[in-house]
Design a protein around this motif. Structure first.
Motif, mmCIF file in Angstrom:
data_model
loop_
_atom_site.group_PDB
_atom_site.id
_atom_site.type_symbol
_atom_site.label_atom_id
_atom_site.label_comp_id
_atom_site.label_asym_id
_atom_site.label_seq_id
_atom_site.Cartn_x
_atom_site.Cartn_y
_atom_site.Cartn_z
ATOM 1 N N UNK A 109 7.634 67.210 12.261
ATOM 2 C CA UNK A 109 7.954 66.602 10.978
ATOM 3 C C UNK A 109 7.710 67.649 9.899
ATOM 4 N N UNK A 110 8.707 67.852 9.059
ATOM 5 C CA UNK A 110 8.619 68.874 7.994
ATOM 6 C C UNK A 110 8.182 70.222 8.560
ATOM 7 N N UNK A 111 8.669 70.536 9.760
ATOM 8 C CA UNK A 111 8.414 71.843 10.351
ATOM 9 C C UNK A 111 7.087 71.976 11.086
ATOM 10 N N UNK A 112 6.275 70.915 11.083
ATOM 11 C CA UNK A 112 4.952 70.967 11.731
ATOM 12 C C UNK A 112 4.941 70.017 12.924
ATOM 13 N N UNK A 113 4.343 70.456 14.045
ATOM 14 C CA UNK A 113 4.253 69.584 15.217
ATOM 15 C C UNK A 113 3.478 68.322 14.854
ATOM 16 N N UNK A 114 4.148 67.173 15.029
ATOM 17 C CA UNK A 114 3.514 65.882 14.738
ATOM 18 C C UNK A 114 2.986 65.268 16.026
ATOM 19 N N UNK A 115 3.773 65.409 17.111
ATOM 20 C CA UNK A 115 3.433 64.785 18.387
ATOM 21 C C UNK A 115 3.921 65.697 19.503
ATOM 22 N N UNK A 116 2.991 66.150 20.306
ATOM 23 C CA UNK A 116 3.327 67.061 21.402
ATOM 24 C C UNK A 116 2.702 66.463 22.644
ATOM 25 N N UNK A 117 3.544 66.109 23.605
ATOM 26 C CA UNK A 117 3.028 65.331 24.738
ATOM 27 C C UNK A 117 3.813 65.650 25.997
ATOM 28 N N UNK A 118 3.078 65.805 27.088
ATOM 29 C CA UNK A 118 3.714 65.931 28.393
ATOM 30 C C UNK A 118 3.124 64.858 29.294
ATOM 31 N N UNK A 119 3.977 64.263 30.110
ATOM 32 C CA UNK A 119 3.495 63.277 31.082
ATOM 33 C C UNK A 119 4.179 63.559 32.405
ATOM 34 N N UNK A 120 3.382 63.676 33.452
ATOM 35 C CA UNK A 120 3.941 63.907 34.787
ATOM 36 C C UNK A 120 3.483 62.784 35.701
ATOM 37 N N UNK A 121 4.430 62.195 36.439
ATOM 38 C CA UNK A 121 4.091 61.137 37.394
ATOM 39 C C UNK A 121 4.700 61.471 38.747
#
Lengths: 249, 214
Positions: free
Chosen positions: A158-170
């Motif tokens: 958002x506005x050039x800044x990481x707001x949500x960074x997520x990895x999920x492995x199943x």
């Protein structure tokens, strides 16, 4: 199979939205649906073939211009399947939302059929003043079936800044994914990221669900369930909730 | 490299307040998901592969270049959706910095950094390498929750330490993966999340009575 699809939504200059580009190829077919409402348009993703299957390389790009409103839905769940021995299938979704634009991404769940090997890479850029609702639901295996391997890799800026960074492995190859830290006994998970100056106000209710104010201008709602019905019960009302100013959330 | 210094940094007796945190285990025990050593095994493997990997990568990155502390801190904010977990991480980072400053000349990295950033800065100040910082981080994610399990469930401490011994090679593997990626741009560093830890932390923060801070 390789396929690319692209949607570009623009303001029509009269308070509405027009689709400057709507292009897809099987299995990523796109259809404009419904009538324009509230100044926005709705596009459905239509699965034009089985899969994704191993070896598939799919890409979807979504662009929402200043003042445009776009809602993306899908007609059915997508089912990741094993297919022939090949590298993992991959779906890459990119989206950008300009200032004053709104993107609501609310597709049906991805189901990880036993034996599948699938990557989903999501990269979303929202400009300052843009509004986003981004939902991803995942079901680990069909009914009474072991889960296939799915790795979801998500970055929302958002506005050039990481707001949500997520990895999920199943599934196979993901240590502890069914342990009590990740999904426990749950076989379905949903996440919704809302970002922008206006956010869904009410909290998400449920024993295995919560809404969380992110460090940046956004909220994550997440729910884990034994099946997708529990996830929908927690998240569907939130996706339809009235928006409140950021400061009040 | 000093092995004795690494042991000091990874020691649970380091006065940095770590004993006050269960690493998200307390709410999962309350939810009935962890009842015995097998349940703890699944919990720890998942935690190590998610938060453990992320902590190890960020500790290694901060150790390699303490000048990146500010951007690493923002990167951890984006990987920690739960406000309760962000508070817990920063409280532990602050306590760790306080202990570390008494031990080594730790550079200025802000008053309340996330715990892995503080750990990496301490490791650098102590003359340790990024992979050693990563080992300390991965090791800390398993041992903290394991000792909390002994207290919360009354588990046999011998059985719990046998589990930790089985997990030690996995800690080494995670640390090696983390250290190999420590030079990557922040957005590309590991981001593995654990949904039940996020949800559990938010519910746990509202409890009136709890044994652990997080």
């Amino acid at each position: 199979m390789r396929a690319e699809a692209r949607v570009v939504a623009e303001s029509d200059g009269r308070g509405g939205t027009r689709l400057a580009v709507l292009r897809g190829e099987s299995p990523l077919l796109l259809r404009r649906t419904g009538r324009p409402a509230g100044g926005g348009v709705t596009v459905h993703l239509v699965g034009g073939a089985a899969g994704p299957l191993r070896g598939d390389e799919l890409r979807l790009d979504v662009v929402v211009g200043p003042g445009a409103r776009l809602e993306m839905l899908s007609v059915a769940a997508s089912l990741a399947l094993p297919g022939r021995p090949a590298p993992p299938s991959r779906l890459t979704v990119t989206a950008s939302v300009a200032a004053g634009g709104t993107l609501r991404w609310l597709p049906e769940p991805l189901i990880a059929a036993a034996g599948c090997d699938h990557d989903v890479v999501t990269r979303v850029d929202v400009a300052e003043g843009g509004t986003l609702l981004w939902r991803d639901d995942l079901v680990c295996g069909r009914h009474r079936e072991a889960s296939g391997a799915v790795r979801a890799d998500t970055l929302i800026r958002y506005a050039g800044v990481a707001l949500y960074r997520h990895e999920l492995a199943v599934g196979p190859g993901a240590p502890g994914w069914d342990g009590a830290a990740v999904l426990g006994g749950g076989r379905a998970i949903g996440t919704v990221v809302a970002a922008g100056p206006q956010l869904p106000g009410p909290p998400v209710v449920g024993a295995d669900a919560a809404s969380m104010r992110l460090a940046g201008p956004g909220v994550l709602a997440t729910a884990v369930g034994e099946d997708i019905r529990q996830v929908k019960a927690a998240l569907d009302p939130w996706c339809g909730a009235a928006l409140a100013p950021l400061a009040l959330v | 490299m000093s092995l004795a210094t690494l042991l000091l940094l990874a020691d649970g007796r380091l006065p940095s307040g770590g004993h006050a945190h269960s690493g998200g285990l307390e709410p999962q025990i309350a939810a009935g998901r962890v009842r015995d050593v097998d349940g703890l095994d699944g919990f720890l493997r998942g935690r190590l592969a998610t938060g453990g990997l992320v902590s190890a990568a960020f500790a290694a990155a901060a150790c390699a270049d303490t000048g990146r502390a500010a951007e690493l801190d923002v990167g951890l904010d984006a990987r920690t959706p739960s406000p309760a977990l962000r508070r817990a991480s920063r409280a532990q980072g602050r306590a760790l910095l306080r202990a570390g400053r008494a031990m080594w000349p730790v550079p200025a990295i802000g008053r309340e950094p996330h715990q892995p950033v503080a750990l990496g800065a301490l490791a650098a100040a102590a003359g340790l390498t990024p992979v050693e910082a990563a080992v300390a981080a991965a090791h800390g994610t398993t041992t903290g929750s394991a000792s909390a399990a002994v207290r919360l469930l009354g588990l046999d401490p011998y059985a719990v330490h046998a589990l930790l011994a089985r997990l030690a090679p996995e800690c080494d593997r995670i640390a090696a993966v983390a250290a190999a990626r420590s030079g990557d741009p922040v957005d590309e560093l590991p981001a593995a999340g654990a949904p039940l830890l996020d949800i559990g932390a938010e519910h746990h923060a509202t409890w009136e009575v709890r044994l652990f801070a997080s």
